[in-house]
Design a protein around this motif. Structure first.
Motif, PDB file in Angstrom:
ATOM      1  N   ARG A  59      -3.708   5.100   4.145  1.00 23.44           N
ATOM      2  CA  ARG A  59      -3.058   4.009   3.420  1.00 23.44           C
ATOM      3  C   ARG A  59      -3.844   3.739   2.143  1.00 23.44           C
ATOM      4  O   ARG A  59      -5.084   3.673   2.168  1.00 23.44           O
ATOM      5  CB  ARG A  59      -2.972   2.756   4.275  1.00 23.44           C
ATOM      6  CG  ARG A  59      -2.123   2.951   5.521  1.00 23.44           C
ATOM      7  CD  ARG A  59      -0.644   3.052   5.206  1.00 23.44           C
ATOM      8  NE  ARG A  59       0.125   3.566   6.323  1.00 23.44           N
ATOM      9  CZ  ARG A  59       1.433   3.367   6.485  1.00 23.44           C
ATOM     10  NH1 ARG A  59       2.119   2.690   5.575  1.00 23.44           N
ATOM     11  NH2 ARG A  59       2.055   3.868   7.524  1.00 23.44           N
ATOM     12  N   ALA A 105      -0.712   7.728  -4.822  1.00 27.54           N
ATOM     13  CA  ALA A 105      -0.931   8.214  -3.457  1.00 27.54           C
ATOM     14  C   ALA A 105      -1.315   9.677  -3.434  1.00 27.54           C
ATOM     15  O   ALA A 105      -2.133  10.104  -2.604  1.00 27.54           O
ATOM     16  CB  ALA A 105       0.325   7.982  -2.609  1.00 27.54           C
ATOM     17  N   ASN A 139      -3.364   9.715   8.844  1.00 30.17           N
ATOM     18  CA  ASN A 139      -2.587   8.859   7.950  1.00 30.17           C
ATOM     19  C   ASN A 139      -3.543   8.081   7.057  1.00 30.17           C
ATOM     20  O   ASN A 139      -4.503   7.473   7.538  1.00 30.17           O
ATOM     21  CB  ASN A 139      -1.714   7.887   8.749  1.00 30.17           C
ATOM     22  CG  ASN A 139      -0.923   6.955   7.856  1.00 30.17           C
ATOM     23  OD1 ASN A 139      -1.227   5.778   7.731  1.00 30.17           O
ATOM     24  ND2 ASN A 139       0.107   7.482   7.212  1.00 30.17           N
ATOM     25  N   SER A 146       3.480  12.131   0.734  1.00 29.53           N
ATOM     26  CA  SER A 146       2.772  10.992   0.155  1.00 29.53           C
ATOM     27  C   SER A 146       3.770  10.122  -0.597  1.00 29.53           C
ATOM     28  O   SER A 146       4.804  10.610  -1.068  1.00 29.53           O
ATOM     29  CB  SER A 146       1.652  11.440  -0.796  1.00 29.53           C
ATOM     30  OG  SER A 146       2.187  12.084  -1.945  1.00 29.53           O
ATOM     31  N   PRO A 154      -8.441   1.015   1.337  1.00 27.38           N
ATOM     32  CA  PRO A 154      -7.823   2.123   2.048  1.00 27.38           C
ATOM     33  C   PRO A 154      -7.991   1.973   3.558  1.00 27.38           C
ATOM     34  O   PRO A 154      -8.872   1.241   4.034  1.00 27.38           O
ATOM     35  CB  PRO A 154      -8.601   3.343   1.536  1.00 27.38           C
ATOM     36  CG  PRO A 154      -9.959   2.793   1.215  1.00 27.38           C
ATOM     37  CD  PRO A 154      -9.722   1.393   0.715  1.00 27.38           C
ATOM     38  N   GLY A 209       2.248   3.177  -3.649  1.00 29.06           N
ATOM     39  CA  GLY A 209       2.515   1.775  -3.368  1.00 29.06           C
ATOM     40  C   GLY A 209       3.088   1.063  -4.580  1.00 29.06           C
ATOM     41  O   GLY A 209       3.624   1.684  -5.506  1.00 29.06           O
ATOM     42  N   ARG A 256       0.840  -1.202   0.000  1.00 31.93           N
ATOM     43  CA  ARG A 256       0.000   0.000   0.000  1.00 31.93           C
ATOM     44  C   ARG A 256       0.871   1.247   0.000  1.00 31.93           C
ATOM     45  O   ARG A 256       1.959   1.266   0.581  1.00 31.93           O
ATOM     46  CB  ARG A 256      -0.915   0.033   1.230  1.00 31.93           C
ATOM     47  CG  ARG A 256      -2.156  -0.810   1.060  1.00 31.93           C
ATOM     48  CD  ARG A 256      -3.269  -0.443   2.008  1.00 31.93           C
ATOM     49  NE  ARG A 256      -2.960  -0.643   3.407  1.00 31.93           N
ATOM     50  CZ  ARG A 256      -3.887  -0.821   4.355  1.00 31.93           C
ATOM     51  NH1 ARG A 256      -5.157  -0.840   4.028  1.00 31.93           N
ATOM     52  NH2 ARG A 256      -3.542  -0.974   5.616  1.00 31.93           N
ATOM     53  N   TRP A 292      -4.802  -4.658   2.982  1.00 29.43           N
ATOM     54  CA  TRP A 292      -3.867  -4.566   1.872  1.00 29.43           C
ATOM     55  C   TRP A 292      -4.423  -3.936   0.609  1.00 29.43           C
ATOM     56  O   TRP A 292      -3.714  -3.201  -0.068  1.00 29.43           O
ATOM     57  CB  TRP A 292      -3.321  -5.960   1.537  1.00 29.43           C
ATOM     58  CG  TRP A 292      -2.607  -6.603   2.685  1.00 29.43           C
ATOM     59  CD1 TRP A 292      -1.910  -5.961   3.681  1.00 29.43           C
ATOM     60  CD2 TRP A 292      -2.515  -8.000   2.976  1.00 29.43           C
ATOM     61  NE1 TRP A 292      -1.399  -6.877   4.571  1.00 29.43           N
ATOM     62  CE2 TRP A 292      -1.743  -8.138   4.159  1.00 29.43           C
ATOM     63  CE3 TRP A 292      -2.986  -9.147   2.352  1.00 29.43           C
ATOM     64  CZ2 TRP A 292      -1.448  -9.370   4.719  1.00 29.43           C
ATOM     65  CZ3 TRP A 292      -2.696 -10.377   2.904  1.00 29.43           C
ATOM     66  CH2 TRP A 292      -1.929 -10.479   4.075  1.00 29.43           C
ATOM     67  N   ASP A 334       1.028   5.484   1.009  1.00 27.82           N
ATOM     68  CA  ASP A 334       0.502   6.236   2.152  1.00 27.82           C
ATOM     69  C   ASP A 334       0.621   7.727   1.916  1.00 27.82           C
ATOM     70  O   ASP A 334       1.365   8.198   1.048  1.00 27.82           O
ATOM     71  CB  ASP A 334       1.187   5.818   3.461  1.00 27.82           C
ATOM     72  CG  ASP A 334       2.598   6.347   3.599  1.00 27.82           C
ATOM     73  OD1 ASP A 334       3.005   6.621   4.735  1.00 27.82           O
ATOM     74  OD2 ASP A 334       3.302   6.484   2.580  1.00 27.82           O
ATOM     75  N   GLY A 383       0.522  -3.814   4.263  1.00 25.19           N
ATOM     76  CA  GLY A 383      -0.055  -2.488   4.457  1.00 25.19           C
ATOM     77  C   GLY A 383       0.995  -1.437   4.673  1.00 25.19           C
ATOM     78  O   GLY A 383       0.735  -0.239   4.564  1.00 25.19           O
ATOM     79  N   GLY A 384       2.220  -1.855   5.002  1.00 27.68           N
ATOM     80  CA  GLY A 384       3.309  -0.911   5.205  1.00 27.68           C
ATOM     81  C   GLY A 384       3.867  -0.454   3.873  1.00 27.68           C
ATOM     82  O   GLY A 384       4.037  -1.242   2.943  1.00 27.68           O
ATOM     83  N   ALA A 385       4.172   0.828   3.780  1.00 21.84           N
ATOM     84  CA  ALA A 385       4.681   1.383   2.534  1.00 21.84           C
ATOM     85  C   ALA A 385       6.203   1.288   2.497  1.00 21.84           C
ATOM     86  O   ALA A 385       6.868   1.415   3.514  1.00 21.84           O
ATOM     87  CB  ALA A 385       4.252   2.842   2.400  1.00 21.84           C
TER      88      ALA A 385
END
Length: 455
Positions: free
Chosen positions: A320, A327, A318, A355, A290, A358, A198, A287, A200, A389-391
């Motif tokens: 996602r 983004a 924040n 921003s 949003p 992903g 993703r 994932w 962010d 989910g972490g960028a």
């Protein structure tokens, strides 16, 4: 391929020792932390690469960031080039009272059925993955069957100018495939490709209604309360089930491997009486849909609050973003939504922050197929797909810099490694298998690449 597994077993003690020494260094590249340990980690990584046979080991320096360690080995005739990425900086340890051992004193322990493990801050994220690259080079005595470029970042956790640098210098990153070793398996023992990340974005929204606080008894009921107005605005970001309700944000179902609810509740530390929010599969919520989180709120503290109408309030949000949605586009949708609100007629002031887009991988090429074979060999199981989910904004930059390169995300971590949390750990078995996987990938990719060239 069995020879590679035996070779890795013979290298295992040295790899573990080098990992422990690297993990002793508190290489925290955050403001307010000392510079010397970060540079010491840089030097140790550079020395490990040289000793493993890398040529032209150097550093990419840029203002406002710690050095990126680089190196290269030319490709044998007719072989592809693979770029290897990891990072040597780590997160701060947080409250050390929550650790079972000091965070920068790597401690070996028995993880029960999962076997030996080592606990330390940064040992999984991402120093173990540096040793995966080192180990794969050692398997071949520093002369792998592919060309190699190495990029080991020094300020990934805090972020910096390197995130967007690759398109400005595409030759530095030129390669046929990239192994981004800042990921791991969905569960220990389950070989896993991360095929989507993703993006962010951040947004700050603030409300000013009065020149200053006013007595809630004399003025409350008519004087506009900035905090209440802000809370009403924030409440529009989700529907009654907890789904994001901002128009213009991409969401779709996830069809790969995912966590089950019990796993997720345990990993997230969800209290027994608290439900999960949102509807649909966990994969979609985590994932490919949003997510919006209120990261911080400026408002009077409860313990020191006066009986007054609040004149000013601010929130940091924040967002996602779906791996395939730009983004900045998603951020604009959130800004439009907030700017269109007038809770009780009160206007909001909305500011767009950083921003980063992903990434969604292409999984049909020769590098991907070679890596899938390598992971089957290393773990003895069929590889699965998951997302994160972490960028990792750099991945989008690398894809833009070298659009023809296949990008593979895997490594020695697993979903219970406690990344960014107390008692971070890496499993010794996962480390060894990841080394086997990367080394077999080199061999198998070189073979497939030559067959394609000869066809």
């Amino acid at each position: 391929m069995r020879d590679i597994a035996r070779t890795v077993e013979g290298l295992a003690d040295g790899l573990r020792s080098d990992l422990v020494e690297l993990a002793r260094i508190p290489s925290i590249a955050f403001p307010g932390h000392p510079e010397a340990p970060v540079l010491r980690a840089r030097d140790q990584v550079a020395e490990l690469l040289r000793a493993a046979g890398m040529e032209s080991v150097g550093a990419l320096e840029m203002p406002g960031s710690y050095p990126v360690v680089t190196g290269s080995l030319p490709a044998p005739e007719g072989a592809p080039t693979v770029l290897l990425y990891a990072h040597y900086d780590v997160q701060p340890p947080g409250d050390q009272s929550h650790w079972d051992s000091p965070p920068f004193e790597p401690t070996e322990f028995d993880a029960g059925p999962l076997g030996p493990a080592i606990r330390a801050r940064g040992i999984a994220d991402d120093k173990a993955n540096i040793l995966v690259h080192i180990g794969a080079l050692r398997v071949f005595g520093g002369r792998p069957p592919v060309g190699v470029k190495v990029v080991i970042e020094g300020q990934e956790e805090y972020g910096g100018p390197f995130d967007t640098y690759p398109p400005s210098d595409p030759d530095l990153f030129g390669s046929d495939a990239m192994v981004i070793a800042d990921m791991g398996n969905v569960r220990p023992g389950v070989p896993t490709f991360t095929v989507a990340l993703r993006g962010d974005a951040e947004v700050v929204v603030e409300v000013r209604t009065l020149d200053g606080p006013r007595h809630s008894g004399e003025f409350g009921g008519a004087a506009p309360d900035a905090l209440i107005a802000l809370l009403h605005a924030l409440s529009t970001l989700h529907d009654a089930d907890g789904n994001v309700a901002v128009p213009g944000l991409l969401s779709e179902e996830w069809d790969g491997t995912t966590l089950d609810e019990a796993e997720f509740r345990r990993m997230a530390g969800v209290r027994p009486d608290a439900p999960l929010i949102g509807t649909g599969s966990l994969g979609r919520r985590l994932w490919t849909g949003p997510a919006i989180t209120v990261m911080g709120l400026d408002a009077p503290a409860v313990d020191t609050a006066a009986a007054a109408v609040v004149p000013y309030a601010r929130a940091k949000i924040n967002l996602r973003v779906h791996p395939r949605q730009d983004a900045a586009e998603a951020q604009r949708a959130l800004v439009r939504h907030l700017e269109g609100l007038r809770p009780f007629g009160v206007p909001l002031s909305v500011h767009a922050g950083d921003s980063g887009s992903g990434f969604a991988a292409q999984t049909g090429g020769p590098a991907y197929r070679a890596a899938a074979d390598a992971m089957r060999e290393a773990w003895g199981a069929e590889p699965v797909h998951m997302a994160s989910g972490g960028a990792i904004p750099l991945v989008a930059g690398l894809a833009k810099a070298v659009p023809g390169a296949e990008i593979l995300l895997f490594g020695a971590q697993d979903s219970e490694s406690n990344l960014h949390a107390p008692n971070e750990r890496v499993l010794v078995d996962e480390l060894k298998r990841a080394v086997v996987a990367e080394a077999v990938f080199f061999q198998e990719y070189a073979r497939r690449y030559r067959e394609r060239e000869d066809a």
